[in-house]
Enzyme design. Structure first.
Site: not given
Ligand code: LLP
Length: 387
Positions: A255, A319
């Protein structure tokens, strides 16, 4: 990226449209690197946040490795050109067959999620593993994306980790520890608590590790009010801890790197005035972008219009009443056909898009500072029916 460019892209490629600003991605990678200056580190890009083939190629060119969590992500990493040595395997419930493939291919290492998983590793092949620790730390984020509490399904607690370390079969070499406590974390304190307990554990077990993988989770400023995880605070409070731990650090960021570099351009289809509310219906929906309905997530929205301010709900055409991008937002009154921009959609945007209501998934383009390039064409009805 300025409005004029967004309008130009919509004109050329249609709407709804995902646009990614390459320069912004590169700047954000540099921001991470600068924050960690003085600490030996490597970034593994979290494929789940955005798995567009072309973008992944760019991530590799920017020097990132691959954080993959499924067989398809693994195959995608291969297709993109990541070498096995550039891949870290994550996730729970890995199957024996999958582990066999990863081991034969000699991926850099596998983050082991449970005692039970160890049993499923092929006995006749060797592997480099890291143990995923669940430190029972509250990441103070949305419950769906918190992963480091003991009620969450991920990792093992310190006691189990210790047992695991002392009972690892000879074909599995412990090379590191892994810990990812959640996503969209905007406060440094959960990271501090996590690192303190990891340091204690490493010392207590007298572990000689190649690296510590501290996962991802760095939060971004969805509210547009300065709430991004402060890299200054990170540098002040976390970097000294990392230095104290004194081994190379691996990060799995998604992210923070790509979220704010993505824009969703959508077209106004209808402006509805009921006796109770005003609604602006746009051609994007929860099928195009799921975060608002799934996590009640706030994303900044603007309409490219010169109209006076109006209070509205911005909705899609699926919907379900939950198909809403923003409630009670004050926006400039658009006309039908005007464009709206939904901000910060680069991560968990297209990668969570679906065909619900037989919606067609949008196109994706990148902007290199001068030109746009189509990196995934818009889905067609033929694409849907082919299966
Ligand atoms: N490493 C692991 C083991 C993870 O499970 C995740 C994210 C990341 C790295 C990366 O995290 P980031 O740096 O992107 O925060 N769909 C959700 C986010 C789910 C994240 C799942 N794991 C949303 O839209 O907020």
């Amino acid at each position: 990226m300025n409005e004029e460019m967004l309008v130009r892209a919509a004109k050329n490629f249609g709407t709804p449209l995902y646009i990614y600003d390459l320069k912004e991605i590169e700047n954000r990678i540099h921001k991470v690197q600068k924050t960690l200056e003085g600490v030996e580190h490597r970034i593994f890009f979290a494929f789940k946040s955005n798995s567009n083939f072309h973008l992944l190629k760019r991530m590799r060119a920017f020097g990132c490795g691959a954080d993959v969590v499924s067989m398809s992500e693994y195959k995608m990493a291969k297709s993109v050109g990541f070498t096995s040595d550039e891949m870290v395997i994550n996730g729970n419930g890995k199957t024996e067959d999958e582990l066999g493939i990863y081991l034969k291919d000699k991926v850099r290492y596998i983050n082991v999620d449970s005692m039970e998983e160890v049993e499923r590793f092929p006995k006749n092949l060797s592997a480099r593993v890291a143990i995923r620790i669940n430190p029972n730390v509250d990441a103070k984020t949305h419950p769906h994306i918190s992963t480091g509490l003991r009620e969450n399904k991920f990792g093992v607690d310190m006691k189990e980790a210790s047992k695991l370390i002392h009972t690892l079969p000879a074909n599995l070499k412990l090379v590191g520890l892994h810990c990812h406590i959640g996503s969209q974390i905007t406060d440094v304190s959960p990271f501090i608590d996590t690192l303190n307990s990891l340091k204690l554990f490493i010392d207590k077990e007298d572990l000689k590790l190649e690296f510590l993988n501290i996962g991802g989770g760095w939060g971004v400023d969805y509210l547009h009010n300065g709430t991004e995880l402060s890299t200054e605070k990170y540098r002040e409070k976390i970097v000294p801890l990392l230095k104290k731990i004194g081994i190379p650090i691996h990060l799995e960021l998604g992210r923070f790197i790509i979220g704010p570099a993505g824009y969703l351009v959508t077209k106004v289809l209808e402006i509805k005035h009921s006796s109770f509310k005003n609604f602006i219906a746009v051609d994007a929906s929860m099928s195009t972008f799921l975060r608002p309905i799934l996590y009640n997530a706030h994303h900044h929205i603007e309409f490219l219009s010169n109209g006076s301010k109006i209070l509205v709900d911005v909705v899609g055409r699926v919907c379900e009443s939950g198909d809403t991008f923003g409630k009670n937002r004050e926006v400039k009154t658009p006309k039908v056909g005007d464009l709206g921009i939904i901000y910060d959609v680069g991560a968990y945007g297209y990668s969570m898009a679906s065909n619900y209501n037989l919606s067609l998934r949008p196109a994706e383009v990148i902007f290199d500072g001068k030109d746009f390039k189509l990196i995934r064409r818009r889905e067609t009805f033929d694409d849907l029916i082919r299966l």
